[in-house]
Design a protein around this motif. Structure first.
Motif, PDB file in Angstrom:
ATOM      1  N   LEU A 374       0.842  -1.185   0.000  1.00 14.11           N
ATOM      2  CA  LEU A 374       0.000   0.000   0.000  1.00 14.11           C
ATOM      3  C   LEU A 374       0.885   1.245   0.000  1.00 14.11           C
ATOM      4  N   ALA A 375       0.471   2.239  -0.735  1.00 18.75           N
ATOM      5  CA  ALA A 375       1.096   3.562  -0.681  1.00 18.75           C
ATOM      6  C   ALA A 375      -0.025   4.583  -0.571  1.00 18.75           C
ATOM      7  N   THR A 376       0.038   5.434   0.447  1.00 15.91           N
ATOM      8  CA  THR A 376      -0.977   6.468   0.589  1.00 15.91           C
ATOM      9  C   THR A 376      -0.411   7.807   0.132  1.00 15.91           C
ATOM     10  N   PHE A 377      -1.272   8.612  -0.453  1.00 12.86           N
ATOM     11  CA  PHE A 377      -0.905   9.940  -0.942  1.00 12.86           C
ATOM     12  C   PHE A 377      -1.735  10.952  -0.158  1.00 12.86           C
ATOM     13  N   ASN A 378      -1.032  11.842   0.522  1.00 12.13           N
ATOM     14  CA  ASN A 378      -1.685  12.726   1.481  1.00 12.13           C
ATOM     15  C   ASN A 378      -1.384  14.187   1.174  1.00 12.13           C
ATOM     16  N   ALA A 379      -2.374  15.034   1.375  1.00 12.13           N
ATOM     17  CA  ALA A 379      -2.219  16.470   1.172  1.00 12.13           C
ATOM     18  C   ALA A 379      -2.346  17.187   2.504  1.00 12.13           C
ATOM     19  N   TYR A 380      -1.869  18.436   2.518  1.00 17.19           N
ATOM     20  CA  TYR A 380      -1.931  19.279   3.711  1.00 17.19           C
ATOM     21  C   TYR A 380      -2.287  20.680   3.254  1.00 17.19           C
ATOM     22  N   ARG A 381      -3.545  21.075   3.448  1.00 18.26           N
ATOM     23  CA  ARG A 381      -3.999  22.353   2.922  1.00 18.26           C
ATOM     24  C   ARG A 381      -5.250  22.828   3.657  1.00 18.26           C
ATOM     25  N   ASP A 382      -5.594  24.087   3.456  1.00 15.49           N
ATOM     26  CA  ASP A 382      -6.750  24.640   4.160  1.00 15.49           C
ATOM     27  C   ASP A 382      -8.013  24.628   3.317  1.00 15.49           C
ATOM     28  N   ARG A 383      -7.945  24.054   2.123  1.00 13.08           N
ATOM     29  CA  ARG A 383      -9.118  23.872   1.268  1.00 13.08           C
ATOM     30  C   ARG A 383      -8.784  22.814   0.228  1.00 13.08           C
ATOM     31  N   THR A 384      -9.800  22.168  -0.282  1.00 18.57           N
ATOM     32  CA  THR A 384      -9.542  21.083  -1.219  1.00 18.57           C
ATOM     33  C   THR A 384      -9.418  21.558  -2.659  1.00 18.57           C
ATOM     34  N   GLY A 385      -9.717  22.817  -2.919  1.00 16.29           N
ATOM     35  CA  GLY A 385      -9.558  23.374  -4.262  1.00 16.29           C
ATOM     36  C   GLY A 385      -9.547  24.876  -4.198  1.00 16.29           C
ATOM     37  N   VAL A 392     -13.619  25.222   3.456  1.00 15.36           N
ATOM     38  CA  VAL A 392     -12.515  26.159   3.671  1.00 15.36           C
ATOM     39  C   VAL A 392     -12.277  26.205   5.175  1.00 15.36           C
ATOM     40  N   TYR A 393     -11.063  25.858   5.599  1.00 14.72           N
ATOM     41  CA  TYR A 393     -10.795  25.642   7.016  1.00 14.72           C
ATOM     42  C   TYR A 393      -9.976  26.777   7.628  1.00 14.72           C
ATOM     43  N   PRO A 394     -10.100  26.987   8.937  1.00 15.39           N
ATOM     44  CA  PRO A 394      -9.320  28.036   9.601  1.00 15.39           C
ATOM     45  C   PRO A 394      -7.844  27.675   9.756  1.00 15.39           C
ATOM     46  N   TRP A 395      -7.516  26.403   9.541  1.00 14.49           N
ATOM     47  CA  TRP A 395      -6.125  25.948   9.565  1.00 14.49           C
ATOM     48  C   TRP A 395      -5.996  24.779   8.589  1.00 14.49           C
ATOM     49  N   LYS A 396      -4.772  24.435   8.258  1.00 12.51           N
ATOM     50  CA  LYS A 396      -4.565  23.377   7.276  1.00 12.51           C
ATOM     51  C   LYS A 396      -4.977  22.025   7.839  1.00 12.51           C
ATOM     52  N   ARG A 397      -5.530  21.189   6.948  1.00 10.85           N
ATOM     53  CA  ARG A 397      -5.951  19.838   7.299  1.00 10.85           C
ATOM     54  C   ARG A 397      -5.075  18.817   6.568  1.00 10.85           C
ATOM     55  N   MET A 398      -4.951  17.643   7.181  1.00 16.57           N
ATOM     56  CA  MET A 398      -4.293  16.511   6.539  1.00 16.57           C
ATOM     57  C   MET A 398      -5.381  15.623   5.956  1.00 16.57           C
ATOM     58  N   LEU A 399      -5.256  15.278   4.695  1.00 22.35           N
ATOM     59  CA  LEU A 399      -6.273  14.434   4.064  1.00 22.35           C
ATOM     60  C   LEU A 399      -5.630  13.533   3.024  1.00 22.35           C
TER      61      LEU A 399
END
Length: 451
Positions: A374-385, A392-399
């Protein structure tokens, strides 16, 4: 009070800084700006799991980028500082006195229970503490040689959702939903409804995690057959098998020799989803390695160099990872009834020491041979686009943007895209927003919504 809390806060900051100071060191031969291809794959042989190394050799490209911090959401930090001093693990590996936040922010490599504590940190990671709702999930399977220019199998799921009863930090009720103590449910998970293929339309998976360490999860597969639909109970051991087979049995309107081929088992969702208490753990190492923690592409892009069997090119950076061996415990007599046992008895998990999510996992079959990776691909940002209006988040999220699950013995690979690279809704990820309630996970609601 201030004199007792400040030293712990400083200790947390110091520990986090030490982790990142170690992980940002790049070994000789690998540096930011490099593009790793099959031709120079040997340079990363010791920096990724053996299974992930095979993915690179078969075509997956890795863009090496500088290491960046993954900051926790402020409510999660506060909960960690407040509650972590009281948390313990007993001699059976069961978590005690947990309320919210990271259970064990300070880990001693010489602690005989460190591997189990790492797994509890993973289980209560900062990624999503209260709930999440992912729209338009796509699951695609391919072999090394694509069949007729398209995937072997393709699924689309309307929503994958999660509601946590324990460890809540942002959405009321906090920190514990009363249901945790009345019904004994730790969390609820659902993948529903299946939209494609057409013969599985309306089908779904429902899973409840029991708070009681001695009780297995409750899981059901649903098919909208007849007037009220049909639920089938799924044994815990069956959750280590790919979900296509049981769903095919449930979908009674199947015509022709359908296979619903895919690799991903429910126990592998988000890297590892089996009940923590059902495994024994051993720490194999703490090591700087490569992982995808700040993906550049959301939605993820299918890899053009390996027949869409992975995701690439994508950003990989040096991270400090815990390497943990998870071995299934012997089954009780009730678990053995009507079961052939756990299909994946051993997994080697690679867990990020800051985000506490699984970055990779190598899985071994019953004969002890390396079977899947398995390989997971993860982002770190305060919105998905960039055009997001709601998420739209007040701080960055891990997803998680995608997860690859490849059978290394025959080259058959399945990629779960969260969200679909072809879907119209690129916002898709709704984390700790109260976007999903417990009602969504009600079996009656599932039956009503499918008709």
């Amino acid at each position: 009070m201030a004199r007792t809390r400040l030293p712990r806060a400083l200790a947390l900051l110091f520990a986090s800084s030490m982790v990142m100071a170690t992980s940002t060191t790049f070994p000789a031969g690998v540096k930011p700006g490099d593009l790793i291809t099959p031709e120079n794959a040997s340079t990363v042989a010791d920096l990724i799991s053996p299974g992930n190394f095979i993915l690179v050799r078969q075509g997956m490209r890795m863009k090496i980028v500088p290491t960046q911090r993954l900051e926790w959401a402020p409510p999660y930090k506060t909960a960690t500082e407040k509650y972590s001093p009281q948390v313990r693990v007993n001699d059976r590996g069961e978590l005690q006195n947990y309320v919210a936040g990271l259970p064990f922010p300070l880990l001693d490599p010489n602690d005989p229970q460190i591997a189990t504590k790492v797994m509890w940190n993973f289980s209560y990671r900062p990624q999503f503490t209260d709930d999440f709702d992912v729209h338009r999930v796509e699951i695609e399977s391919n072999r090394s040689n694509r069949v007729l220019g398209g995937p072997i199998e393709h699924f689309t799921i309307g929503r994958i959702a999660f509601y946590n009863d324990i460890g809540r930090t942002e959405v009321a009720p906090m920190p514990t939903d009363p249901e945790a103590n009345t019904a004994g449910i730790r969390y609820r998970f659902a993948a529903f409804p299946f939209l494609e293929p057409s013969e599985l339309q309306g089908c779904g998976l429902l899973r409840y995690r029991n708070k009681n360490p001695k009780l297995d999860d409750y899981a059901w597969l649903y098919a909208p057959t007849g007037d009220f639909g049909f639920f089938r109970w799924v044994k815990t051991t069956q959750l280590s098998d790919a979900i296509g087979g049981p769903l095919m049995v449930l979908a009674q309107n199947v015509e022709g020799p359908a296979t619903y081929a895919n690799n991903i088992d429910p126990d592998s969702y988000f890297g590892f989803a089996a009940k923590i208490e059902n495994y024994n753990y051993k720490l194999l190492g703490i090591k700087p390695m490569l992982a995808c923690t700040q993906a550049e592409n959301l939605p993820a892009k299918p890899c053009q160099f390996d027949n869409h069997r992975t995701v690439c090119p994508e950003a990989w950076e040096m991270r400090q990872l815990y390497i943990v061996e998870a071995t299934a415990k012997p089954q009780s007599w009730t678990q053995k009834l009507g079961s052939d046992g756990v299909l994946i008895p051993k997994r080697i998990l690679y867990i990020d020491s800051e985000g506490w999510f699984v970055t990779a996992s190598d899985q071994y079959d019953r004969r002890g041979n390396l079977w899947k990776t398995l390989a997971t691909f993860n982002a770190y940002r305060d919105r998905t686009g960039s055009d997001a209006k709601i998420a739209v988040y007040p701080w960055k999220r891990m997803l998680q943007t995608a997860m690859v699950d490849e059978d290394l013995q025959d080259g058959f690979s399945t990629v779960a895209y969260t969200p679909s690279p072809r879907g119209p809704d690129h916002e898709s990820w709704y984390i700790n927003m109260g976007a999903v309630t417990k009602e969504f996970f009600n079996p009656d609601r599932m039956a009503n919504n499918s008709h």
